[in-house]
Design an enzyme around this catalytic site. Sequence first.
Site, mmCIF file in Angstrom:
data_model
loop_
_atom_site.group_PDB
_atom_site.id
_atom_site.type_symbol
_atom_site.label_atom_id
_atom_site.label_comp_id
_atom_site.label_asym_id
_atom_site.label_seq_id
_atom_site.Cartn_x
_atom_site.Cartn_y
_atom_site.Cartn_z
ATOM 1 N N LYS A 191 45.291 62.849 53.488
ATOM 2 C CA LYS A 191 44.638 63.911 54.256
ATOM 3 C C LYS A 191 45.347 63.996 55.594
ATOM 4 C CE LYS A 191 41.106 61.336 56.673
ATOM 5 N NZ LYS A 191 39.691 61.238 57.004
ATOM 6 N N LEU A 251 33.860 55.100 58.879
ATOM 7 C CA LEU A 251 35.016 55.532 59.670
ATOM 8 C C LEU A 251 35.952 56.370 58.821
ATOM 9 C CD1 LEU A 251 35.818 52.010 61.188
ATOM 10 C CD2 LEU A 251 34.469 53.836 62.260
ATOM 11 N N CYS A 298 39.398 54.921 50.089
ATOM 12 C CA CYS A 298 37.940 54.687 50.062
ATOM 13 C C CYS A 298 37.207 55.497 49.007
ATOM 14 C CB CYS A 298 37.349 54.966 51.429
ATOM 15 S SG CYS A 298 37.831 53.720 52.605
ATOM 16 N N GLY A 345 41.340 61.903 47.830
ATOM 17 C CA GLY A 345 42.143 60.703 47.590
ATOM 18 C C GLY A 345 41.859 59.687 48.678
HETATM 19 C C1 UDX Z 1 35.934 58.160 53.727
HETATM 20 C C2 UDX Z 1 34.515 58.471 54.253
HETATM 21 O O1 UDX Z 1 34.438 59.825 54.666
HETATM 22 C C3 UDX Z 1 34.164 57.528 55.384
HETATM 23 O O2 UDX Z 1 32.834 57.752 55.827
HETATM 24 C C4 UDX Z 1 34.282 56.131 54.780
HETATM 25 O O3 UDX Z 1 33.644 55.173 55.374
HETATM 26 C C5 UDX Z 1 35.725 55.859 54.406
HETATM 27 O O4 UDX Z 1 36.032 56.798 53.374
HETATM 28 P P1 UDX Z 1 38.421 58.711 54.486
HETATM 29 O O5 UDX Z 1 38.892 57.849 53.367
HETATM 30 O O6 UDX Z 1 39.076 58.578 55.807
HETATM 31 O O7 UDX Z 1 36.860 58.471 54.761
HETATM 32 O O8 UDX Z 1 38.583 60.202 53.969
HETATM 33 P P2 UDX Z 1 37.677 61.525 53.956
HETATM 34 O O9 UDX Z 1 37.714 62.210 55.262
HETATM 35 O O10 UDX Z 1 36.345 61.217 53.397
HETATM 36 O O11 UDX Z 1 38.504 62.407 52.903
HETATM 37 C C6 UDX Z 1 38.744 61.920 51.592
HETATM 38 C C7 UDX Z 1 39.548 62.887 50.770
HETATM 39 O O12 UDX Z 1 38.789 64.028 50.433
HETATM 40 C C8 UDX Z 1 40.834 63.398 51.388
HETATM 41 O O13 UDX Z 1 41.851 63.336 50.392
HETATM 42 C C9 UDX Z 1 40.527 64.835 51.751
HETATM 43 O O14 UDX Z 1 41.672 65.648 51.724
HETATM 44 C C10 UDX Z 1 39.551 65.200 50.632
HETATM 45 N N1 UDX Z 1 38.614 66.277 50.993
HETATM 46 C C11 UDX Z 1 37.740 66.115 52.029
HETATM 47 C C12 UDX Z 1 38.567 67.443 50.221
HETATM 48 O O15 UDX Z 1 39.331 67.606 49.263
HETATM 49 N N2 UDX Z 1 37.658 68.403 50.547
HETATM 50 C C13 UDX Z 1 36.779 68.263 51.575
HETATM 51 O O16 UDX Z 1 35.967 69.182 51.785
HETATM 52 C C14 UDX Z 1 36.818 67.076 52.348
#
Ligand code: UDX
Length: 453
Positions: A339, A154, A279, A276
């Site tokens: 995010k 998620l 997770c 960040g």
């Molecule tokens: C994550 C996983 O995607 C999800 O499947 C899991 O089970 C829980 O952890 P989430 O923590 O909601 O989800 O964040 P995610 O959408 O993965 O983004 C994580 C971070 O990566 C954010 O800080 C976002 O800004 C950064 N990000 C994401 C990038 O810097 N570049 C990208 O291309 C994608």
Amino acid sequence: MKISVIGAGYVGLVTGCCLAEIGHEVVCTDNDPAKLKVLESGGLPIYEPGLDRVIENARKDKRLRFLSDPGETIRSGDAIFICVGTPPLPDGDADLSAIDNVARLIATEARSPKLVVEKSTVPARTGQELKRALAVYGRKSGVELRVASNPEFLREGTAVGDFLHPDRIVVGVEDETAEKQLREIYRPVIERSFQCPIHTPKCPNGPAPSFVVTTINSAELIKHASNSFLALKISYANMVADLAEKLGADIEEVTQAMGMDPRIGSTFLKAGLGFGGFCLPKDLQAFVHLAERSGVDFSMLKEAEKINHGRIERFYEKVREMLWVIRGKQIGVLGLAFKANTDDVRFSPAIDMIRHLLAQGARIRAYDPEAVERAKAILPEIEYAKSPYDAAQDSEALVIATEWDEFRKLDWERVQKAMVRPLILDGRNLLSPKEMKARGFEYRCFGRASANA
Ligand code: UDX
């Protein structure tokens, strides 16, 4: 089916509410009385798009209850979803004490057979430990307790859609009964037979989710390996961005074309301040530890971590290059959440970046559409603005730290008038360098040589 959910944190709430939405009878508990009070009174302790509608439906149809008594909660369900936190210990290992506590509770409180589903993200082999703990704590009860793993994928901000329309449902089981029970629980999602609360009048067409049955160890590994791979992808894109900047290329053009290759895929290639949240960084760290403990040299994961930590310093260099002296200068910051579409500020690159600027003597005026209240609790020493324009007011630079959609569509003339110096430092590559320059801004971002020349 009757389902109990232990833990009303992010994963527990989304899981409990969505299971109720697809027709199950759900009882949820948490050891934080304040959180339960908010939930019992109809409120939501987190911001998650669509969850308010789901919880309202479930309550209206009396399919969702919140109880403070964990024993009663455990006895109410045939399946128990463990959704408690597994925060990082100082050495980076996952703290599994909450899972151990819940195992003790289940083993002592259960009076009838239960399927115990591990939903929290845990290192591989935790399921085996959980099984052992249930057997030890429940050795006098004689109640049959089956264990299964059902990792969650998620994403904060789109979690309701991710739960109801997943690409895959992974279940790690040890016997056919557990598999059957989990298939029954997810049947409405697999068959798409529920009334979707987020898509009206009808959900977009797409392939039905795969129901993937594995061993418990594999299911646990799938979760860690998936999140770590996403982290690797982001760090890879960030390194290519640094190189693109030096070579006169544009990272957005590069990753767009790379992503067209289905073997690579277009997502998680966005360069910027790095990843960040609660997770990805924690799962990556725990995976590194798991590999080390297992005697496997997985140092590429450490490298991904190192690259990610370095993004703040890399961004700071850009700030210093443009502002020269930082001390005493007011910097507006757009975005505090880790995010977009969440109010979660845990392990947020935006917060790290602000701390870095504060340490150099900057004065910060920050705005976020949802995360201000949570940020205030961990960062009381900065000023909070009421709007993006208020954050820009009298600032010598405006930093974009979170990829909120609303920051793409600001009234730039108004922003420019409010600022002392029209300088945009885009930590999420959200805007077009060409457009910003045409509007009269100085503009810096990651990996786009034209913008950083
Ligand atoms: C994550 C996983 O995607 C999800 O499947 C899991 O089970 C829980 O952890 P989430 O923590 O909601 O989800 O964040 P995610 O959408 O993965 O983004 C994580 C971070 O990566 C954010 O800080 C976002 O800004 C950064 N990000 C994401 C990038 O810097 N570049 C990208 O291309 C994608």
